[in-house]
Write an enzyme that holds these catalytic residues in place. Structure first.
Site, PDB file in Angstrom:
ATOM      1  CB  THR A 192      -0.893   0.005   1.254  1.00 55.51           C
ATOM      2  OG1 THR A 192      -1.844  -1.044   1.162  1.00 55.51           O
ATOM      3  CG2 THR A 192      -1.635   1.327   1.401  1.00 55.51           C
ATOM      4  NE  ARG A 220      -9.882  -6.289   2.654  1.00 54.65           N
ATOM      5  CZ  ARG A 220      -8.803  -5.505   2.756  1.00 54.65           C
ATOM      6  NH1 ARG A 220      -8.368  -4.839   1.706  1.00 54.65           N
ATOM      7  NH2 ARG A 220      -8.178  -5.406   3.903  1.00 54.65           N
ATOM      8  CB  THR A 243       0.911   0.953   4.944  1.00 51.86           C
ATOM      9  OG1 THR A 243       1.163  -0.321   4.344  1.00 51.86           O
ATOM     10  CG2 THR A 243       2.103   1.304   5.816  1.00 51.86           C
ATOM     11  N   GLY A 244      -0.795  -1.465   6.232  1.00 49.01           N
ATOM     12  CA  GLY A 244      -0.817  -2.657   7.075  1.00 49.01           C
ATOM     13  C   GLY A 244      -2.038  -3.492   6.754  1.00 49.01           C
TER      14      GLY A 244
END
Length: 334
Positions: A192, A220, A243-244
């Site tokens: 990301t 999703r 991000t993650g």
């Protein structure tokens, strides 16, 4: 003789002037990330080079007195066009082998924001998110509606295959195996991308873009297009891009949580660490953030093993990949 009152007033105003000069000296600034996780050795140089190029690109706009919004959109567009990252070209694939992308932008001056989710056949979702902010009365458009809006705005569609890299296809096929665990494997390349910036006027902005998580279900939607999760910007506090693993980030509204800690007096670095630590302890989530405040203080922090990041300030480029790294060079150095 000068009265004490006049002297006190002079000293107070001198302090204000000195503070303003210090703030101006810190501006402008841009900080970008290329995703938190574990970057494969063969891709570490590409990821680092990619975030550095994006930071330079955004900083050029800021140097020319461009807005923080222009700068973050430019930086993220640069990374969407780079196949090293999980955004735009290089996005990971859904369980059916398709590309569905999310993006968000937010303007700290007005709290205006725009987002798109589950969009296909768009090379630069971050630019579409900005159009949602500027050309509609809505905050987020999704799937077919977002693509219809893109066509109405004259944004060209691209073939899906132009967004799919051999690497993304290989990882998709690998995670189709019955014993595969796509969510756990996600941290193998969390690409990301995102950026935060403060322009010369002290206005902050954020932008984040992603292809989502490996082998996700069709439709999703993760944290990226959700206000306060994938990003948040407010001139009164600062700006964050995250991000993650999206589901973990959403559970703690990570971007807004970090700004809450800053509102309580924490520094950008301490607030970022507190938010990430809470996400790890509360929902076992790893991730990373880039954060700025309106005075030009910035941070790039992560709880994962790695996060490619870069920052440009005072004609100096800062960058790193592992915890504790902060390499520097002149902004114009190759």
């Amino acid at each position: 003789m000068v009265s004490r009152a006049l002297l006190a007033d002079f000293v107070a105003n001198s302090d204000i002037c000195s503070h303003n000069i210090q703030v101006i000296a810190m501006l402008p600034v841009i900080v970008v990330h290329g995703g938190a996780g574990v970057v494969p050795n063969e891709k570490s140089k590409e990821s680092t080079a990619g975030v550095c190029a994006a930071a330079r690109s955004g900083y050029v706009i800021l140097q020319r007195r461009g807005s923080s919004m222009d700068a973050v959109v430019e930086a993220v567009t640069k990374m969407e066009n780079n196949p090293s990252f999980n955004a735009g070209c290089g996005s990971v694939l859904t369980n059916n082998g398709n590309v569905e992308m999310d993006a968000i932008v937010m303007d700290g001056k007005t709290l205006a924001c725009g987002a798109v989710s589950a969009v296909r056949n768009i090379a630069n979702p971050v630019q579409l998110a900005r159009l949602v902010m500027e050309k509609t009365t809505h905050t987020c458009l999704t799937a077919h509606g977002a693509n219809d809006f893109a066509r109405a705005m004259g944004m060209p569609e691209v073939p899906q295959e132009s967004l799919i890299t051999k690497y993304a296809r290989m990882r998709w096929e690998k995670n189709l195996a019955p014993d595969a665990k796509p969510v756990e494997c996600q941290m193998g390349k969390m690409g990301t991308v995102g950026a935060v910036a403060v322009d010369i006027e002290g206005n902050v902005a954020c932008a984040t873009s992603t292809g989502g998580i490996l082998n996700k279900m069709e439709g999703r939607v993760g944290d990226t297009p959700c206000i306060g999760c994938g990003g948040f910007a407010d001139n009164q506090v600062g700006a964050v891009s995250t991000t993650g693993h999206g589901e973990a980030i959403m559970k703690v509204t990570l971007a807004r949580l970090i700004l809450f800690h800053m509102e309580q007096g924490q520094s950008v670095e301490a607030a970022s660490d507190l938010g990430l630590a809470y996400m790890k302890s509360r929902v076992q989530g790893l991730g990373g953030v880039v954060t700025v405040d309106p005075q030009g203080q910035w941070a790039a922090r992560f709880s994962s093993l790695q996060m490619a990041w870069a920052a440009a300030q005072k004609d100096t480029l800062h960058y790193g990949l592992y915890t504790g790294e902060n390499f520097t060079q002149g902004i114009d150095e190759p």
